[in-house]
Design an enzyme around this catalytic site. Structure first.
Site, short mmCIF file in Angstrom:
data_model
loop_
_atom_site.label_atom_id
_atom_site.label_comp_id
_atom_site.label_asym_id
_atom_site.label_seq_id
_atom_site.Cartn_x
_atom_site.Cartn_y
_atom_site.Cartn_z
N ASP A 30 0.87 -1.16 0.00
CA ASP A 30 0.00 0.00 0.00
C ASP A 30 0.92 1.22 0.00
OD1 ASP A 30 -3.25 0.21 0.87
OD2 ASP A 30 -2.11 2.07 1.01
N ILE A 31 0.33 2.39 -0.33
CA ILE A 31 1.10 3.62 -0.23
C ILE A 31 1.26 4.00 1.24
CG2 ILE A 31 -0.85 5.24 -0.43
CD1 ILE A 31 0.90 6.84 -2.45
N LEU B 115 1.69 3.08 -6.43
CA LEU B 115 1.39 2.43 -7.71
C LEU B 115 1.76 3.32 -8.90
CD1 LEU B 115 -2.07 0.99 -6.64
CD2 LEU B 115 -0.11 -0.39 -7.38
N GLY C 50 -5.47 -1.90 -4.88
CA GLY C 50 -4.97 -0.57 -4.52
C GLY C 50 -5.45 0.50 -5.48
N GLY C 51 -5.48 1.72 -5.00
CA GLY C 51 -5.83 2.86 -5.86
C GLY C 51 -6.86 3.75 -5.20
N VAL C 52 -7.24 4.78 -5.92
CA VAL C 52 -8.26 5.71 -5.44
C VAL C 52 -9.62 5.02 -5.58
CG1 VAL C 52 -9.40 7.91 -5.94
CG2 VAL C 52 -6.89 7.75 -6.00
N TYR D 150 -13.53 8.17 -11.88
CA TYR D 150 -13.23 6.91 -11.19
C TYR D 150 -13.74 5.71 -12.02
CZ TYR D 150 -13.97 3.17 -7.75
OH TYR D 150 -14.00 1.96 -7.09
N LYS E 213 -11.65 2.57 -14.03
CA LYS E 213 -11.88 1.13 -13.89
C LYS E 213 -12.18 0.51 -15.26
CE LYS E 213 -11.41 0.84 -9.39
NZ LYS E 213 -10.32 0.06 -8.77
P1 NAI Z 1 -9.92 1.94 0.17
O1 NAI Z 1 -9.84 3.34 -0.30
O2 NAI Z 1 -10.25 1.69 1.59
O3 NAI Z 1 -8.54 1.20 -0.15
C1 NAI Z 1 -7.73 1.52 -1.25
C2 NAI Z 1 -6.28 1.46 -0.80
O4 NAI Z 1 -5.45 1.83 -1.92
C3 NAI Z 1 -5.96 2.44 0.34
O5 NAI Z 1 -5.38 1.76 1.45
C4 NAI Z 1 -4.99 3.43 -0.27
O6 NAI Z 1 -3.97 3.87 0.63
C5 NAI Z 1 -4.40 2.62 -1.43
N1 NAI Z 1 -3.88 3.51 -2.47
C6 NAI Z 1 -4.46 4.65 -2.97
N2 NAI Z 1 -3.64 5.24 -3.86
C7 NAI Z 1 -2.53 4.45 -3.93
C8 NAI Z 1 -1.33 4.55 -4.66
N3 NAI Z 1 -1.09 5.56 -5.51
N4 NAI Z 1 -0.41 3.57 -4.49
C9 NAI Z 1 -0.63 2.55 -3.63
N5 NAI Z 1 -1.74 2.41 -2.91
C10 NAI Z 1 -2.68 3.36 -3.05
O7 NAI Z 1 -10.95 1.21 -0.80
P2 NAI Z 1 -11.66 -0.21 -0.62
O8 NAI Z 1 -13.08 0.02 -0.30
O9 NAI Z 1 -10.84 -1.09 0.23
O10 NAI Z 1 -11.61 -0.75 -2.12
C11 NAI Z 1 -10.55 -1.56 -2.58
C12 NAI Z 1 -10.62 -1.63 -4.09
O11 NAI Z 1 -11.88 -2.14 -4.49
C13 NAI Z 1 -10.45 -0.29 -4.77
O12 NAI Z 1 -9.70 -0.46 -5.97
C14 NAI Z 1 -11.87 0.13 -5.10
O13 NAI Z 1 -11.91 0.97 -6.23
C15 NAI Z 1 -12.51 -1.23 -5.38
N6 NAI Z 1 -13.95 -1.22 -5.14
C16 NAI Z 1 -14.44 -1.18 -3.85
C17 NAI Z 1 -15.80 -1.19 -3.63
C18 NAI Z 1 -16.38 -1.25 -2.27
O14 NAI Z 1 -17.62 -1.35 -2.16
N7 NAI Z 1 -15.60 -1.20 -1.19
C19 NAI Z 1 -16.75 -1.18 -4.77
C20 NAI Z 1 -16.11 -1.21 -6.07
C21 NAI Z 1 -14.76 -1.24 -6.23
C1 15L Z 2 -17.12 1.87 -5.33
O1 15L Z 2 -16.55 1.65 -6.39
C2 15L Z 2 -16.43 2.51 -4.19
O2 15L Z 2 -15.06 2.21 -4.14
C3 15L Z 2 -17.08 2.18 -2.86
O3 15L Z 2 -16.56 3.04 -1.85
C4 15L Z 2 -18.60 2.34 -2.94
O4 15L Z 2 -18.93 3.67 -3.22
C5 15L Z 2 -19.12 1.44 -4.04
O5 15L Z 2 -18.47 1.67 -5.27
C6 15L Z 2 -20.63 1.60 -4.29
O6 15L Z 2 -21.01 1.86 -5.43
O7 15L Z 2 -21.38 1.41 -3.34
#
Ligand code: NAI
Ligand code: 15L
Length: 270
Positions: free
Chosen positions: A38-39, A58, A78-80, A142, A146
């Site tokens: 992670d970052i 990343l 990982g990512g935004v 965003y 994706k």
């Molecule tokens: P989150 O924001 O909690 O975790 C993302 C992690 O990526 C963070 O720990 C952040 O520090 C890291 N990160 C951000 N920019 C970075 C960079 N430049 N280099 C390295 N690491 C970096 O998000 P969450 O909820 O854990 O989601 C994880 C993945 O799943 C993401 O890619 C998100 O887009 C995807 N996702 C999540 C959903 C959800 O419902 N939680 C829905 C759809 C997709």
């Molecule tokens: C995503 O892609 C986001 O990362 C998460 O935080 C939620 O917003 C999810 O979609 C959603 O659509 O509920």
């Protein structure tokens, strides 16, 4: 699902994030060594004996190349994860995912699980039933990032044979908590199952699967991903009554569209 590790070393990106913290625990059984990246590195310490912790942005191509050395498979989370200014999304998600695939190519890594999102199709109307072949209608920078990640997955399969399962994750949270999630909720158990099937099913090419639990109000048809054998074990139904009760008088932003509130964000800056 598996009593024995299937992989020698899995790389998990986004390991300090909400889903990464879940997957850190859940993927341990599938891999002798779990490389967590992670970052932000502080929340990842201390490392357990089976873990390697590597801080990596990343957006840094050289660092990502080093990160992926000695890895069998990549679970790229990982990512935004929210809508932001394009420049932030470009660095972490668009360049970042390209760097992951280049690293996979250079190191001969054959399988990637990509955390895509329902926001790739967020401007489809609610109630419309979509499958993996539907037109994409990203609802945000965003969602666009994706969508590009899915295109990278197709390209790296066609050109280099690197296989990917892209999970268009709905809403992966401990519990569903709004009306939209009656259609989009994905439990952590079901997310783990999709990743496990995605890592271990042979010949997936580039498969796109919608990440949702067994929700009767679903907008998504996963028959095109039937070869993964995903059978959700959780359902939003047990939460329905509570959600309906709590939603009285609550705004449902972006209510016309599957992407919900993401369809109304921006513009950013000038
Ligand atoms: P989150 O924001 O909690 O975790 C993302 C992690 O990526 C963070 O720990 C952040 O520090 C890291 N990160 C951000 N920019 C970075 C960079 N430049 N280099 C390295 N690491 C970096 O998000 P969450 O909820 O854990 O989601 C994880 C993945 O799943 C993401 O890619 C998100 O887009 C995807 N996702 C999540 C959903 C959800 O419902 N939680 C829905 C759809 C997709
Ligand atoms: C995503 O892609 C986001 O990362 C998460 O935080 C939620 O917003 C999810 O979609 C959603 O659509 O509920």
């Amino acid at each position: 699902m598996s009593a024995h590790p299937v992989f020698q070393r899995i790389l998990l990106t986004g390991a300090a994030g909400a889903l990464g913290r879940q997957l850190r625990q859940r993927l341990a059984q599938y891999s002798t060594v779990l490389r967590l990246s992670d970052i932000q590195v502080d929340p990842l310490y201390p490392a357990q004996p089976h873990e390697e912790i590597v801080q990596c942005d990343l957006a840094d191509k050289t660092a990502v190349q080093q990160l992926a050395q000695g890895v069998d498979a990549i679970v790229h989370f990982g990512g935004v994860s929210t809508e932001q200014a394009f420049e932030n999304i470009l660095a972490a998600n668009i360049c970042g995912t390209y760097h992951i695939y280049e690293a996979a190519r250079v190191h001969g890594i054959r399988r990637v699980i990509f955390a895509s999102s329902n926001h790739v199709v967020g401007f489809h109307r609610r109630g419309e039933i979509l499958d993996a072949n539907c037109a994409r209608k990203p609802d945000s920078y965003y969602g666009l990032s994706k969508s590009y990640g899915e295109d990278l997955a197709t390209f790296y399969y066609d050109r280099y044979g690197i296989e990917t399962v892209s999970i268009r994750i709905g809403s992966a949270f401990p519990e569903p908590n709004n009306i939209r999630m009656l259609s989009t909720w994905l439990s952590y158990n079901d997310l783990e199952q999709i990743i496990y099937k995605g890592l271990t099913t042979p010949n997936v090419g580039h498969t796109v699967i919608f990440g949702a639990s067994d929700n009767p109000d679903t907008w998504w048809d996963n028959r095109l991903a039937a070869h993964l054998g995903y059978q959700p074990v959780d359902t939003v139904e047990v939460y329905r009554e509570q959600i309906l009760k709590n939603s009285v008088g609550q705004a449902d932003s972006g209510a016309a569209y599957q992407g919900g509130g993401f369809t109304e964000l921006g513009p950013f800056g000038n």
